[in-house]
Design an enzyme around this catalytic site. Sequence first.
Site, PDB file in Angstrom:
ATOM      1  N   ASN A 183     -16.131 -25.666   0.997  1.00 42.47           N
ATOM      2  CA  ASN A 183     -16.082 -26.941   0.276  1.00 42.47           C
ATOM      3  C   ASN A 183     -15.747 -26.737  -1.209  1.00 42.47           C
ATOM      4  O   ASN A 183     -16.447 -26.014  -1.917  1.00 42.47           O
ATOM      5  CB  ASN A 183     -17.462 -27.613   0.407  1.00 42.47           C
ATOM      6  N   HIS A 201     -29.697 -36.649   8.293  1.00 36.05           N
ATOM      7  CA  HIS A 201     -29.965 -36.821   6.863  1.00 36.05           C
ATOM      8  C   HIS A 201     -30.334 -38.277   6.579  1.00 36.05           C
ATOM      9  O   HIS A 201     -29.575 -39.186   6.918  1.00 36.05           O
ATOM     10  CB  HIS A 201     -28.712 -36.532   6.041  1.00 36.05           C
ATOM     11  N   ASP A 250     -34.633 -30.708   1.106  1.00 30.96           N
ATOM     12  CA  ASP A 250     -33.763 -29.668   0.536  1.00 30.96           C
ATOM     13  C   ASP A 250     -33.859 -29.719  -0.991  1.00 30.96           C
ATOM     14  O   ASP A 250     -33.610 -30.770  -1.597  1.00 30.96           O
ATOM     15  CB  ASP A 250     -32.319 -29.955   0.986  1.00 30.96           C
ATOM     16  N   GLU A 268     -36.339 -26.444   1.827  1.00 25.62           N
ATOM     17  CA  GLU A 268     -35.111 -25.646   1.892  1.00 25.62           C
ATOM     18  C   GLU A 268     -34.632 -25.243   0.500  1.00 25.62           C
ATOM     19  O   GLU A 268     -34.677 -26.046  -0.431  1.00 25.62           O
ATOM     20  CB  GLU A 268     -34.050 -26.512   2.586  1.00 25.62           C
ATOM     21  N   ARG A 313     -30.638 -19.835   7.610  1.00 28.56           N
ATOM     22  CA  ARG A 313     -29.706 -20.969   7.722  1.00 28.56           C
ATOM     23  C   ARG A 313     -28.236 -20.580   7.625  1.00 28.56           C
ATOM     24  O   ARG A 313     -27.399 -21.395   7.272  1.00 28.56           O
ATOM     25  CB  ARG A 313     -30.050 -22.005   6.643  1.00 28.56           C
ATOM     26  N   HIS A 350     -26.760 -24.011   8.950  1.00 30.53           N
ATOM     27  CA  HIS A 350     -26.155 -25.048   8.128  1.00 30.53           C
ATOM     28  C   HIS A 350     -25.089 -25.770   8.957  1.00 30.53           C
ATOM     29  O   HIS A 350     -24.295 -25.117   9.630  1.00 30.53           O
ATOM     30  CB  HIS A 350     -25.490 -24.334   6.938  1.00 30.53           C
ATOM     31  N   ASP A 369     -19.125 -30.990   5.637  1.00 30.41           N
ATOM     32  CA  ASP A 369     -18.022 -30.342   4.916  1.00 30.41           C
ATOM     33  C   ASP A 369     -17.574 -29.051   5.596  1.00 30.41           C
ATOM     34  O   ASP A 369     -16.747 -28.317   5.033  1.00 30.41           O
ATOM     35  CB  ASP A 369     -18.353 -30.135   3.431  1.00 30.41           C
ATOM     36  N   TRP A 412     -27.141 -24.422  -9.053  1.00 33.42           N
ATOM     37  CA  TRP A 412     -26.976 -25.078  -7.760  1.00 33.42           C
ATOM     38  C   TRP A 412     -28.123 -24.687  -6.910  1.00 33.42           C
ATOM     39  O   TRP A 412     -28.510 -23.563  -6.825  1.00 33.42           O
ATOM     40  CB  TRP A 412     -25.691 -24.578  -7.085  1.00 33.42           C
TER      41      TRP A 412
END
Length: 404
Positions: free
Chosen positions: A39, A124, A212, A238, A285, A314, A318, A404
């Site tokens: 992504n 989600h 998350d 997460e 993940r 995961h 995306d 991030w």
Amino acid sequence: MAQRIAEAKVIVASPGRNFVTLKLVTADGVVGWGDATVNGRELAVAAYLSEHVAPLLVGRDADRIEDTWQYLYRGAYWRRGPITMAAIGAVDMALWDIKGKIAGLPVYQLLGGAVRDKVLTYAHATGADTAALLDSVREKLNHGFRAIRVQSGIPGLDKVYGVSGGNAYEPAGRGTRPDEEPWDTGKYLRHIPGALAEVRAEVGPEVKVLHDVHHRLTPTEAAGLGKALEDLDLFWLEDVTPAENQELLRQVRRHTTIPLAIGEVFNTIWDCQTLITERLVDYIRTCVVHAGGISHVRKIFHLAELYQVAAAPHGPSDVSPVNLAASLHVGLATHNFAIQEYMGYPDATEEAFSHAYSYQDGHLHPGDAPGLGVELDEEFAARHPYQQAYLPVARLADGTVKDW
Ligand code: CS2
Ligand code: MG
């Protein structure tokens, strides 16, 4: 009979969002598909594949999946990292697809067969405020989901990553520069326990609730948050801290028993080694595409099995339906596979990729079509050209860039 790879083609298109897809064709015309999407860095992996990998594949024996993996990984001096591993991941997926199609079997049968009837998924739910979040949670429950990741807007922050405002996919703002979003850890830590408590009160004890953190905390903050949330019986918390400092998770573990899930940005088994062997996480993940394909994530998940760490790959929108299918074949055939992320796709993505996998009552099944069971409509994809897009960058109020 050996099947030679006759063609390796890289398709970059934006049916609903950007995807990089690898198409391998054998001399007999058997087609294998692989997902190579990274992504916001799509063209880098497309160039790696088309310039450096595709020429090596033509003429190779399509049957030799493991040898091809070793050749592309160990045979390259510059190895590891998301771009390399997504390229190898796409080749690996496409070769498993071909092997399944030639055998007339779904890939999960080649991996040893089903160890469960269906794969549990989580959806989600997001909301700019708690009322909107609870509406979103109710909507997911009505769709049959019994495991839900919840992300909430934070009072005082205009925009929070992962709170999508209704889109089926994560934000990757189109344009030549990333959007910038504000971040304030204090505001987040003051708000999120209350919001999650309201979610737990709404859904009752049985529904699995996940959250998350997107790597935003220090270990001290993460340990404090874990303790504050322990009574809510979360399924997992997460990515509490940045991915680089794995040893610091020992500090988090010393202070809280909240289950931790990490690994979506990891690319190899070596990235996961400390987390798994020290049992610093409960869920690993790694994503099929970003961690070198089916062959390599199986090794990661088998290592995890030794330590009672469960697999929970995961699966954001995306990465393409080819990746989701690969993940589901692994999930159906892997004993310590716990849950699959499933966000759904925009309509144009569904139109571009036909798939044998199906959703029912909070679970997915990969289907029984030979191979992975996903085909890309290349003409449809060609009508949806690549559009530059970036994930946002977060900054503190004083302008400092945030992790991030
Ligand atoms: C997220 C992802 O799904 C998740 O758990 O962390 O949506 C992630 O932000 C994106 O895949 C980044 O491309
Ligand atoms: Mg995540």
